[in-house]
Design a protein around this motif. Structure first.
Motif, short mmCIF file in Angstrom:
data_model
loop_
_atom_site.label_atom_id
_atom_site.label_comp_id
_atom_site.label_asym_id
_atom_site.label_seq_id
_atom_site.Cartn_x
_atom_site.Cartn_y
_atom_site.Cartn_z
N GLY A 165 88.41 62.17 27.63
CA GLY A 165 88.48 62.23 26.19
C GLY A 165 88.88 63.59 25.63
N GLN A 166 88.41 64.67 26.24
CA GLN A 166 88.62 65.99 25.67
C GLN A 166 89.98 66.59 26.00
N ARG A 167 90.50 66.27 27.15
CA ARG A 167 91.80 66.78 27.61
C ARG A 167 91.86 68.31 27.64
N SER A 168 90.76 68.94 27.97
CA SER A 168 90.76 70.40 28.12
C SER A 168 91.13 70.74 29.56
N ALA A 169 91.38 72.01 29.83
CA ALA A 169 91.72 72.43 31.19
C ALA A 169 90.57 72.10 32.14
N PHE A 170 89.35 72.28 31.68
CA PHE A 170 88.17 71.96 32.47
C PHE A 170 88.15 70.48 32.87
N ASP A 171 88.45 69.62 31.93
CA ASP A 171 88.43 68.18 32.20
C ASP A 171 89.66 67.74 33.00
N LEU A 172 90.79 68.36 32.76
CA LEU A 172 91.99 68.05 33.54
C LEU A 172 91.80 68.44 35.00
N CYS A 173 91.06 69.50 35.22
CA CYS A 173 90.80 69.98 36.58
C CYS A 173 90.14 68.89 37.42
N ILE A 174 89.12 68.23 36.87
CA ILE A 174 88.44 67.18 37.64
C ILE A 174 89.38 66.02 37.91
N THR A 175 90.22 65.69 36.95
CA THR A 175 91.13 64.57 37.11
C THR A 175 92.12 64.84 38.24
N VAL A 176 92.72 66.01 38.23
CA VAL A 176 93.72 66.36 39.25
C VAL A 176 93.08 66.48 40.62
N LEU A 177 91.97 67.21 40.70
CA LEU A 177 91.32 67.41 42.00
C LEU A 177 90.79 66.11 42.58
N VAL A 192 76.98 69.58 31.09
CA VAL A 192 75.64 69.69 30.49
C VAL A 192 75.38 71.14 30.08
N LEU A 193 75.73 72.08 30.93
CA LEU A 193 75.46 73.49 30.64
C LEU A 193 76.24 73.99 29.41
N VAL A 194 77.49 73.53 29.26
CA VAL A 194 78.28 74.02 28.11
C VAL A 194 77.76 73.46 26.79
N THR A 195 77.00 72.36 26.84
CA THR A 195 76.39 71.87 25.60
C THR A 195 75.21 72.74 25.19
N ARG A 196 74.66 73.49 26.13
CA ARG A 196 73.52 74.35 25.85
C ARG A 196 73.92 75.78 25.49
N TRP A 197 75.00 76.27 26.08
CA TRP A 197 75.41 77.66 25.88
C TRP A 197 76.86 77.73 25.43
N ALA A 198 77.05 78.11 24.18
CA ALA A 198 78.40 78.19 23.60
C ALA A 198 79.27 79.21 24.33
N TRP A 199 78.68 80.32 24.77
CA TRP A 199 79.46 81.34 25.46
C TRP A 199 80.06 80.79 26.75
N LEU A 200 79.33 79.90 27.44
CA LEU A 200 79.86 79.30 28.66
C LEU A 200 80.99 78.32 28.33
N ASP A 201 80.81 77.59 27.24
CA ASP A 201 81.86 76.67 26.79
C ASP A 201 83.13 77.44 26.46
N ASP A 202 83.00 78.57 25.76
CA ASP A 202 84.16 79.40 25.44
C ASP A 202 84.80 79.96 26.71
N ARG A 215 91.50 73.99 21.55
CA ARG A 215 91.18 74.32 22.95
C ARG A 215 91.88 73.39 23.92
N ASN A 216 92.25 72.20 23.48
CA ASN A 216 92.93 71.26 24.38
C ASN A 216 94.44 71.40 24.32
N GLY A 217 94.95 72.38 23.56
CA GLY A 217 96.39 72.64 23.51
C GLY A 217 97.11 72.00 22.34
N GLU A 218 96.43 71.14 21.59
CA GLU A 218 97.05 70.51 20.42
C GLU A 218 97.05 71.49 19.25
N ILE A 219 98.03 71.31 18.37
CA ILE A 219 98.09 72.11 17.14
C ILE A 219 97.65 71.20 16.00
#
Length: 180
Positions: free
Chosen positions: A43-55, A89-99, A152-156
């Motif tokens: 759903g998010q299409r971020s680099a983090f989420d794309l990583c799991i899909t590709v790997l 789960v961790l990025v929902t708790r800590w914004a700095w990790l999400d960033d 963050r997902n590359g869309e404008i």
């Protein structure tokens, strides 16, 4: 019917039946893995989420064609999915990790003025802004833009000024000498 060793071990000689059974097994495990990973993995299409899909695709395909043994390959896929879930789960708790993992958005245009520094940092060209404007499909120009954000997902994402009247703007473009 393939024997159990053909289904589990890595082999350079794999028959059609063994590959079909491997594909069925990997398909079922992939569905389970994606349910564990959660909806955000697509759903998010971020680099983090794309990583799991590709790997996950790269690793699990090896189990289908027999390039790697089935059980260790499925175990590696499970580890990736659980790691993705844990980080989610961790990025929902800590914004700095999400960033840190997914990055932050960039303000590319404010009140019709481009921020070329942010555009360069985000690898966005003038043409990319033009494409995003055309996607608005209402004849908006740069002057109408309140904000253009590189998400963050590359869309404008473009937000237009709220006081804009598309009908009068279209009329004015058609006849610029007409009084409005």
């Amino acid at each position: 019917m393939p024997d159990l060793n053909q289904l589990i071990d890595a082999t350079d000689q794999i028959g059609a039946a063994a590959m079909a059974i491997r594909a069925l097994i990997v398909f079922c495990f992939t569905l389970i893995f994606l349910r564990i990973a959660g909806r955000r993995s697509f759903g998010q299409r971020s680099a983090f989420d794309l990583c799991i899909t590709v790997l996950l695709g790269a690793i699990l395909s090896r189990a289908i064609v027999g390039a790697s043994p089935m059980l260790p390959t499925l175990a590696a896929g499970a580890v990736l999915v659980l790691l993705h879930r844990l980080i989610g789960v961790l990025v929902t708790r800590w914004a700095w990790l999400d960033d840190l993992i997914s990055g932050t958005e960039r303000l590319l245009v404010k009140d019709g003025r481009k921020d070329h520094h942010q555009m360069r940092a985000g690898l966005i060209s003038d043409r990319d802004i033009d494409v995003a404007l055309r996607k608005k499909e209402d004849g908006a120009t740069l002057e109408h833009v309140a904000r253009a954000v590189l998400e963050r997902n590359g869309e404008i994402t473009i937000t237009l000024h709220t006081d804009r009247n598309p009908t009068s703007d279209a009329d004015h473009r058609a006849d610029p000498h007409k009084a409005t």
